[in-house]
Motif scaffolding. Structure first.
Motif, PDB file in Angstrom:
ATOM      1  N   SER A   1      74.317  20.479  15.458  1.00  0.00           N
ATOM      2  CA  SER A   1      74.401  19.408  16.467  1.00  0.00           C
ATOM      3  C   SER A   1      73.878  19.896  17.812  1.00  0.00           C
ATOM      4  O   SER A   1      73.297  19.129  18.576  1.00  0.00           O
ATOM      5  N   ALA A   2      74.044  21.211  18.091  1.00  0.00           N
ATOM      6  CA  ALA A   2      73.466  21.773  19.323  1.00  0.00           C
ATOM      7  C   ALA A   2      71.939  21.697  19.281  1.00  0.00           C
ATOM      8  O   ALA A   2      71.287  21.374  20.279  1.00  0.00           O
TER       9      ALA A   2
ATOM     10  N   PRO B   1      76.832  29.315  18.712  1.00  0.00           N
ATOM     11  CA  PRO B   1      75.510  29.138  18.114  1.00  0.00           C
ATOM     12  C   PRO B   1      74.462  29.967  18.866  1.00  0.00           C
ATOM     13  O   PRO B   1      74.358  29.862  20.093  1.00  0.00           O
ATOM     14  N   VAL B   2      73.760  30.805  18.132  1.00  0.00           N
ATOM     15  CA  VAL B   2      72.658  31.568  18.715  1.00  0.00           C
ATOM     16  C   VAL B   2      71.370  30.928  18.233  1.00  0.00           C
ATOM     17  O   VAL B   2      71.163  30.769  17.023  1.00  0.00           O
TER      18      VAL B   2
ATOM     19  N   GLU C   1      81.569  26.006   9.814  1.00  0.00           N
ATOM     20  CA  GLU C   1      81.866  25.526  11.163  1.00  0.00           C
ATOM     21  C   GLU C   1      80.737  25.909  12.122  1.00  0.00           C
ATOM     22  O   GLU C   1      80.249  25.093  12.912  1.00  0.00           O
ATOM     23  N   TYR C   2      80.293  27.186  12.020  1.00  0.00           N
ATOM     24  CA  TYR C   2      79.207  27.678  12.868  1.00  0.00           C
ATOM     25  C   TYR C   2      77.953  26.843  12.646  1.00  0.00           C
ATOM     26  O   TYR C   2      77.295  26.400  13.588  1.00  0.00           O
TER      27      TYR C   2
ATOM     28  N   LYS D   1      66.521  16.580  21.638  1.00  0.00           N
ATOM     29  CA  LYS D   1      66.457  15.260  22.258  1.00  0.00           C
ATOM     30  C   LYS D   1      66.121  15.359  23.750  1.00  0.00           C
ATOM     31  O   LYS D   1      65.256  14.651  24.268  1.00  0.00           O
ATOM     32  N   ILE D   2      66.799  16.285  24.413  1.00  0.00           N
ATOM     33  CA  ILE D   2      66.600  16.403  25.862  1.00  0.00           C
ATOM     34  C   ILE D   2      65.222  16.998  26.173  1.00  0.00           C
ATOM     35  O   ILE D   2      64.587  16.648  27.178  1.00  0.00           O
TER      36      ILE D   2
END
Lengths: 334, 334
Positions: A177-178, A129-130, A170-171, A184-185
């Protein structure tokens, strides 16, 4: 093994340090790769004086001097935050990450200026993931390892899906999710976080300032952004350059660069914002020029110019600034 | 009393000296007003090393240090050749001639760069023929009173009839005979002489070089004209700036800037001519900039930009160059 998410900040300068710090506060395991400030950070960590959060020492979980060192013990990171300058004329920027990226597990977050910065990474790491981001904060490294930070820090980011390769389901799933975990963080670390579908618009939005005041501050003979918007002649020039960027950005991204303010009002908004600032704003290109370092003219001017023309928008002012800048740099770096 | 025509060269620099010299050779009585080189010229005349005519010392009939001194004995000149730099931001250029012009007898020949230079003279001296000229020669003052001259000298000139005042028949009649007598003496002095009805076109023609390579040589970080046309990026920029000037000049003057070459071919012609030159061409603005002197940006850029816009031609590159140049000068003259 820790169940914390692991982050590697690649380029712990004024921007990377602040975000790395806030991510650690938010619950991440944060290591950094330093270059010029390695010795200072290794010894004493990062001293951050923040208007928003007060004085703190950010001690990264690990401090490395190179990408290779960062993976010498078999580490695999959930996220790499790329916070270096973008200088494609000095070689493919993605190559530097090759030792770090071992599988599709790692997401690549680009906290950098300019347009077209994702393509080299998407080419080099087609399964990872970019995630390009647009950062909004005031920060400055006063000396190696000592950072001054203003009263806010905001990050707008999104998954890169266009570009040179077809992105499969898939990507996109991994990417989504990334994005969520990152969001969140950031929120846990008190960073203003926005997942943005039309991320390129945010990048062009940032470019309104970067592609106008940055080169003009160098080419006018080294004036601050404040001085340039105070002087009527350069104020008009800055606004005309901004109009070119806005028209190009709208044509390239297919939509407005701001949700609320119409494009025609943005130059005035940027100029007035700059005018009312009480601190002196030395645009990053002028800082680089004064320090005899390369400037980011490829991603801030050249690629946007190419994309503008491909979209049928003429940008004569930007072209003029670009050519003059390249020649000035040639002499400056001699 | 001599029956020779009398000339006063106002500003005996590299251009004024060569023409003054040739006019004296051609049969004129030629006095000069010098500024910075007064002491040297008063003592030893003007040493001219000319590829076209060989080495000569030009001894003016009189050498003066000011306009006032030039008329202290009641002199009245047939022609004043104004060869000074044009710097309207430092005050009305015509004021300097006030002591010299006593009646309508005196014709004012402006051997100067830029556009709109006649208006102040036409306003100040409404009865005197104002004759703008476009000079084509290579010349350089190596040190005070020592001039290097190339292999040609050509002057194209015409009577100024438009502008702020209605020009009556009397003005035109006097003007025409002044043109003819001037033409005759130039030819006697081996100067290529052309009386040109559409003189403004010749002035815009000269501007093709002056409004492009001049500012770009300063703003690119101090490169010679040769270097600028060799480097692909600036070569294109120079040509694009030239296209703006040509389009503006055609719209303002209502016709082509050259009788033979179409406007669309002129940029290539100028660039190729510059490219094949074996000597280093340091445009006058760059010379001024390096010597920390004011540059002629008002008549070479500002007034042409205003006239272009009034004629409906957009000139974004020229506007960019102008604003950047003014700011650079401000810092350079501090």
């Amino acid at each position: 093994m820790s169940d914390k998410l692991s982050f590697l900040v690649f380029g712990a300068g004024s921007v990377g340090s602040v975000f790395g710090w806030r991510i650690q506060v938010g619950g991440g395991n944060v290591s950094v790769v330093c270059r010029s400030n390695y010795e200072a950070v290794k010894k004493s960590g990062l001293n951050i004086n923040s208007d928003q959060h007060g004085k703190h020492i950010f001690t990264p979980n690990n401090v490395y001097s190179s990408a290779k060192e960062a993976v010498a013990n078999g580490e695999e990171y959930d996220y790499v935050l790329v916070c270096t300058k973008v200088l494609p004329s000095y070689g493919d920027p993605a190559v530097a990450l090759k030792p770090i990226i071992k599988s599709n597990k790692t997401s690549i977050i680009l906290i950098q200026n300019g347009i077209g910065i994702e393509e080299p990474y998407a080419r080099e790491f087609p399964g990872n993931p970019v995630i390009p981001a647009a950062a909004f904060l005031d920060s400055k490294q006063l000396k190696d390892g000592t950072i001054e930070h203003g009263n806010h820090a905001r990050l707008t980011f999104g998954l890169y899906t266009d570009g040179v390769l077809e992105r499969d389901e898939e990507y996109k799933k991994c990417g989504e999710s990334a994005l969520k975990a990152f969001d969140k963080i950031l929120i846990s670390g008190s960073v203003g976080s926005t997942i943005e579908e039309h991320l390129q618009r945010s990048r062009w939005f940032k470019l309104i300032f970067n592609a106008s005041l940055n080169p003009i501050s160098v080419l006018s003979g080294q004036y601050s952004a404040n001085e340039l918007v105070k002087n009527p002649g350069t104020r008009e020039l800055v606004k005309k350059a901004m109009i070119e960027i806005i028209k190009a950005g709208e044509a390239v991204t297919g939509g407005p660069l701001d949700d609320k303010v119409p494009g025609s009002d943005l130059p005035d908004q940027f100029v007035k914002y700059t005018e009312t600032r009480t601190t002196t704003i030395i645009p990053s290109m002028l800082q680089d020029y004064m320090n005899k370092k390369p400037m980011e003219h490829e991603v801030i001017l050249k690629i946007p110019i190419e994309k503008a023309k491909a979209a049928g928008v003429e940008v004569p002012i930007l072209e003029t600034l670009y050519e003059l800048l390249v020649m000035n740099e040639k002499k400056n770096l001699q």
